[in-house]
Every structure is written in structure tokens, then in C-alpha cells.
Design a protein around this motif. Structure first.
Motif, mmCIF file in Angstrom:
data_model
loop_
_atom_site.group_PDB
_atom_site.id
_atom_site.type_symbol
_atom_site.label_atom_id
_atom_site.label_comp_id
_atom_site.label_asym_id
_atom_site.label_seq_id
_atom_site.Cartn_x
_atom_site.Cartn_y
_atom_site.Cartn_z
ATOM 1 N N THR A 422 0.832 -1.206 0.000
ATOM 2 C CA THR A 422 0.000 0.000 0.000
ATOM 3 C C THR A 422 0.864 1.253 0.000
ATOM 4 O OG1 THR A 422 -1.797 -1.140 1.164
ATOM 5 C CG2 THR A 422 -1.776 1.272 1.271
ATOM 6 N N SER A 486 -1.268 8.323 17.397
ATOM 7 C CA SER A 486 -1.037 8.580 15.981
ATOM 8 C C SER A 486 -0.647 10.038 15.744
ATOM 9 C CB SER A 486 -2.299 8.232 15.184
ATOM 10 O OG SER A 486 -2.121 8.526 13.816
ATOM 11 N N GLU A 507 -0.335 3.704 8.278
ATOM 12 C CA GLU A 507 -0.276 3.401 9.708
ATOM 13 C C GLU A 507 -0.817 2.000 9.975
ATOM 14 O OE1 GLU A 507 -1.546 6.228 13.076
ATOM 15 O OE2 GLU A 507 -3.142 4.700 13.022
ATOM 16 N N SER A 520 -5.574 -3.158 12.322
ATOM 17 C CA SER A 520 -6.020 -2.397 11.157
ATOM 18 C C SER A 520 -4.859 -1.676 10.490
ATOM 19 C CB SER A 520 -7.085 -1.371 11.571
ATOM 20 O OG SER A 520 -6.535 -0.437 12.487
ATOM 21 N N ARG A 522 -4.357 1.889 7.911
ATOM 22 C CA ARG A 522 -5.010 3.045 7.300
ATOM 23 C C ARG A 522 -3.973 3.983 6.706
ATOM 24 N NH1 ARG A 522 -7.309 6.581 12.460
ATOM 25 N NH2 ARG A 522 -5.294 6.941 13.497
ATOM 26 N N ILE A 524 -2.985 7.992 6.030
ATOM 27 C CA ILE A 524 -3.229 9.321 6.589
ATOM 28 C C ILE A 524 -2.485 10.349 5.759
ATOM 29 C CG2 ILE A 524 -2.969 10.788 8.629
ATOM 30 C CD1 ILE A 524 -2.847 8.190 10.293
#
Length: 526
Positions: A422, A486, A507, A520, A522, A524
Motif C-alpha cells: 500500500t 497517531s 499506519e 487495522s 489506514r 493518513i
């Protein structure tokens, strides 16, 4: 025919380091990806620098200089100096870390079942022996001179050697051929002119030489207890030959309870033969080229070195390379060209960490170690330059294809692997891992093009992750509030110029309460 000719030409130019688009005036997809890799790779060095601390670098002021220039792991060699000396240096290191705000892992290197020369008379501390002269080794104590010296730690040595065997001292810098043997002494002929000093490593080479010595010595148990009491993060186990040796160390009081990581040193042919079994019970592999190159043919060392790194890369295990890295800088302000090439090749081979020894440790007499800080500066520059040329996508594909094809991939590893992909897809410039000490290992295995910021609430974990390639650590009081953690991580990354406004960050959140391990992933925008 023309297309085949062009493709062949481009492959040849790639081998030679020539950029085809600079000649043709066009950019293909591969060239674009290569440009991205070069743009991102130079922000921070990913390959780690380990410095051996010794007489030349024992003070807080000198350690601060090393930290500022890129040292992330400090090595304490228990084969030299006393516990009192090393305790003082540990205190100075921790004060230096506190003053600079930098993190540094502590690695203790054990004696292991080593054999060393005994104490020499003061006027013979570095005596020059002449080729062809007779020299005698005693297994009982004698003060050494230009005709004799004692052998420490192995009273039964005469039982395991025979006439014609060779004795290598100081990793083969000077060698001796055995002429006769008695109960307490070994009479030899000097093979080559060289310097002999006290406490130098001794290696026996012969067709039937089979040294059977207990792996775990009393001194090692004392040293490992010292490591536990002083709060060391990693123990490098010397002269490992089988997996059971690692388990013996792990079973010692306090080792498992303290959370210390165990790194196995590969220093012999038998260890090389048992590499996979040793790696399966270790937390890392440390290649000591000094001893290993005495046991295996010197011309075989380059591909052995590469084979060890390849195996470690495939299984996601940190691998460390040591011995003669910038060795000439123990005395000289600049490295040789060959030393620079050696470092670059180690990085291309996939080593996570490179160790400086003599150049940073020095000695008590001040004969070498004057260019300790300069050694770190040179190594850091060489690492950054080499990492610009790494094909990160290719490395990712090789490791993932091997993992998928050879074993069942865990859910945690699958998610971590996908997160690295990713980062490529969205052109992220940083991967943040909110970790308990497991997730970052899977991420580092897949060799991302970005740094990995490991955010943890464990001070020990924040130091231990530093032996992994590309891992940077941030210690927080708690990870319970994910959003706050975060935000703090992103603020830290901006402050240290790991990211810029407008860039993307991937993250990964590792949840210890979740049996899957990784909760998870994600993306950002900063």
C-alpha cells in the motif's frame, strides 16, 4: 529483432549503472519507479550502525558525538576490559542518550568457548616474531616474551592437536606450525613475521583438529548475569555451533524474564552447517567474519556472507555484519576504496546492521581509535549513497514470493506485507507501526522504501527494534488512545523531517488483545 536488441541494450546499461532514459530521452514505468526510490531513499539511512565502545569512546562526550553521527546500537565486548569498565560506559551512554534525546540499544558480546593468548611481559606487549623461529605455547601460566606465551581458558589443548596442525593468532595475522607436543606445552615454528600481544584470539586449524570444549563457561554465566542486572537489550552469543547452545543461554536465570534478545554469532564451519536450526531459535544472526574466515577458505567468504544474509532476509530475521568494516580507520582518517565497496556490497546483500570494531573501540594505550567519530560519519555517508541504488520493489517481490511459496503466511504477516505494498501504491513516505514488538518485524521483512516509525509504550522494545533495518522508535507512555498516539507520532515525524506536509503515511495498528495481532491499516494525509 529491434525490440529484443533495445531491451538487451537497456539490460546491459542497467548492469553498468547507466540510466537508459538519459540516453533515449524517454522514461518508462520502471525508470519512474527507480526515480521514486532514489528520491525517498536518501532522507534517512535505513541500515543500522553498531559501534563497539572501548577506551577511545568511553566518555559521555565522545558517546554523544557517536549518537549524533548515527550510532543506534552500542556493542560491549566482554572479551576485553572489566565489568567495572563496562558499567561506567553504560552509565555514560545512558546519560548521553538522555541529554541528546536519542535512543540506543545495548548489546553485550560474550566470551564464548574461546581460546586466547595469556599475559605478556610489559616490554613484550607487541613483540615482533620472525619467520622460522621457534615459539612455545604453555597451557599453564607463564609471562610471555619473544620465545613463549601461555594459552588461556583451555588446559587440555595439547590433547586435541597433533604435529603439523597450525595455530592462528589474532584471526590469522600470525600463524605457527606445531612441531612437537607435551602435556603442558606445544612447540611451534613461526610461519610468518608478525606481532604477538596478550589476549589475542587463538584458532586451531588441522585435518584432524577437533576441539571439544564445553560451550557454556563459568565466565559466560557471570557475564550474562551482568547483562541482566545492567539492563542490556541484546546478547550476542559467541561461538554458537548448534541450536541447543542458544537454548542453554536462554535457560539461564533472568534471561527470558528480562526480555533480552539473543543474537547468534556465526563463527565456524559447524555453525554454518547448522545455520537454519540456529536461526530458528535465535532473535538475530551476527556474522563474525574474523573467526569464520579462518575456518573456511578465504575465497569462499563473499558468497557465504551473501548466503547467510539471503536466508535471514527470507525468514525476516535481523542480520548483522562485523569484522574489518572500515578497519583501516583505526589508524587512518580515511578508509580504503575496498572498504567502501565492502560496505556497499553488504547493504546490497541485505544486512540490517553493520558493526564498527577497532575503529571505534580503540585501546588503552591509544595506539588506535583516534578516528572513531570520523568512522561513523564515513559509514553513514556510504550507507545513504548505497541505499539510493536499492531496487525496493524487486526486494519486496522476491521475499513475498518466497514466503507465499514456501510456507503458510500468518494473518499478521499478510497484513504487514499488504501495508508495505500500500505504501508503494499511494506513494507514502513513512510507515508508522503502533507496536508491542511484533508487527514491525513483519513490516521490516518486506523491505519498504520508507522508514518505519515504531511507536511503543515499552522502553525495552523501543531499543530492541533498532537492530532492524529502517526501524526508528518513539516511546510513549501509553498506546491505549490510538488517535492521540497517531497524532504524536506524526508530529514527531514532521519535527525530524521524516515526512513533509501533503505527504501520505501508512499506519499499522497492532493490538495485543486481538489474537490476529494486527488490528487495522489506514492511510493518513499529513
Amino acid at each position: 529483432w529491434y525490440q529484443r536488441r533495445v531491451r538487451g541494450s537497456h539490460r546491459n546499461m542497467d548492469i553498468l549503472g547507466i540510466r537508459p532514459e538519459l540516453i533515449s530521452g524517454s522514461l518508462d514505468v520502471a525508470s519512474i519507479e527507480d526515480t521514486k526510490e532514489r528520491r525517498w531513499s536518501h532522507r534517512t539511512a535505513k541500515t543500522k550502525i553498531m559501534c563497539t565502545l572501548g577506551p577511545a569512546t568511553r566518555t559521555k562526550e565522545k558517546i554523544i558525538e557517536l549518537l549524533n553521527e548515527g550510532m543506534e546500537i552500542a556493542r560491549f565486548n566482554l572479551s576485553h576490559e572489566t565489568h567495572e569498565f563496562h558499567s561506567e560506559v553504560v552509565v555514560n551512554l545512558r546519560q548521553a542518550c538522555k541529554e541528546t534525546g536519542k535512543n540506543c540499544a545495548l548489546l553485550l558480546d560474550t566470551h564464548g568457548p574461546e581460546i586466547r593468548t595469556g599475559e605478556m611481559k610489559e616490554q613484550f606487549k607487541n613483540v615482533i616474531l620472525k619467520q622460522g623461529q621457534t615459539f612455545t605455547f604453555y597451557v599453564n601460566f607463564v609471562l610471555g616474551d619473544n620465545e613463549k606465551c601461555s594459552i588461556k581458558n583451555f588446559f587440555d589443548l595439547p590433547k586435541f592437536v597433533q604435529k603439523g596442525d597450525q595455530i592462528f593468532v589474532d584471526y590469522g595475522k600470525i600463524s605457527f606450525t606445531i612441531k612437537s607436543i607435551s602435556k603442558f606445552m606445544i612447540v611451534t615454528e613461526v610461519d610468518n613475521e608478525g606481532s604477538l600481544g596478550d589476549n589475542k584470539i587463538v584458532t586451531i586449524v588441522g585435518k584432524k583438529a577437533n576441539i571439544e570444549k564445553p560451550f557454556l563457561s563459568y565466565q559466560d554465566t557471570v557475564d550474562i548475569d551482568f547483562a541482566v542486572r545492567m539492563g542490556f537489550d541484546v546478547i550476542a552469543i559467541s561461538y554458537v555451533s548448534r541450536a541447543e547452545d542458544v537454548e542453554d543461554i536462554r535457560s539461564l536465570p533472568g534471561v527470558t524474564e528480562s526480555g533480552i534478545k539473543l543474537v547468534s554469532k556465526i563463527e565456524s564451519q559447524i555453525a554454518l552447517d547448522n545455520l537454519e536450526a540456529i536461526a530458528s531459535v535465535s532473535d538475530g544472526i551476527y556474522v563474525s567474519r574474523s573467526d569464520l574466515a579462518v575456518e573456511v577458505p578465504f575465497y569462499a567468504m563473499p558468497h557465504i556472507q551473501k548466503r547467510i544474509a539471503t536466508h535471514c532476509n527470507k525468514i525476516g530475521m535481523p542480520c548483522i555484519l562485523a569484522t574489518q568494516v572500515l578497519g583501516s580507520m583505526a589508524w587512518n582518517p580515511r578508509p580504503t576504496r575496498a572498504e567502501c565497496t565492502d560496505i556497499t556490497n553488504a547493504i546490497f546483500e541485505g544486512y540490517d546492521c553493520i558493526v564498527l570494531t577497532d575503529s571505534t573501540a580503540g585501546d588503552a594505550s591509544g595506539n588506535f581509535g583516534s578516528y572513531a567519530v570520523e568512522s561513523v560519519v564515513r559509514l553513514n555517508k556510504q550507507i545513504k549513497e548505497a541505499e539510493k541504488e536499492i531496487k525496493y520493489r524487486l526486494e519486496y517481490s522476491k521475499i513475498r514470493n518466497f514466503t507465499v511459496g514456501s510456507s503458510d503466511m500468518s494473518i499478521s504477516e499478510s497484513v504487514a506485507s499488504s501495508a508495505v505494498k500500500t505504501a508503494w501504491d499511494v506513494e507514502a513516505t513513512l510507515i508508522i507501526v503502533l507496536t508491542t514488538g511484533l508487527s514491525e518485524g513483519y513490516v521490516a521483512k518486506y523491505r519498504p522504501h520508507t522508514p518505519i516509525l515504531c511507536v511503543t509504550d515499552s522502553s525495552q522494545t523501543s531499543r530492541q527494534v533498532l537492530i532492524r533495518r529502517a526501524c526508528i522508535s518513539l516511546l510513549l507512555e501509553s498506546l491505549e488512545d490510538r488517535e492521540k498516539a497517531s497524532e504524536t507520532a506524526i508530529a514527531y515525524a514532521k519535527k525530524h523531517r521524516l515526512i513533509e506536509p501533503g505527504e501520505l503515511v501508512v499506519e499499522i495498528y497492532g493490538d495485543p488483545s486481538n489474537e490476529v495481532g494486527v488490528a487495522s491499516v489506514r492511510v493518513i494525509k499529513v
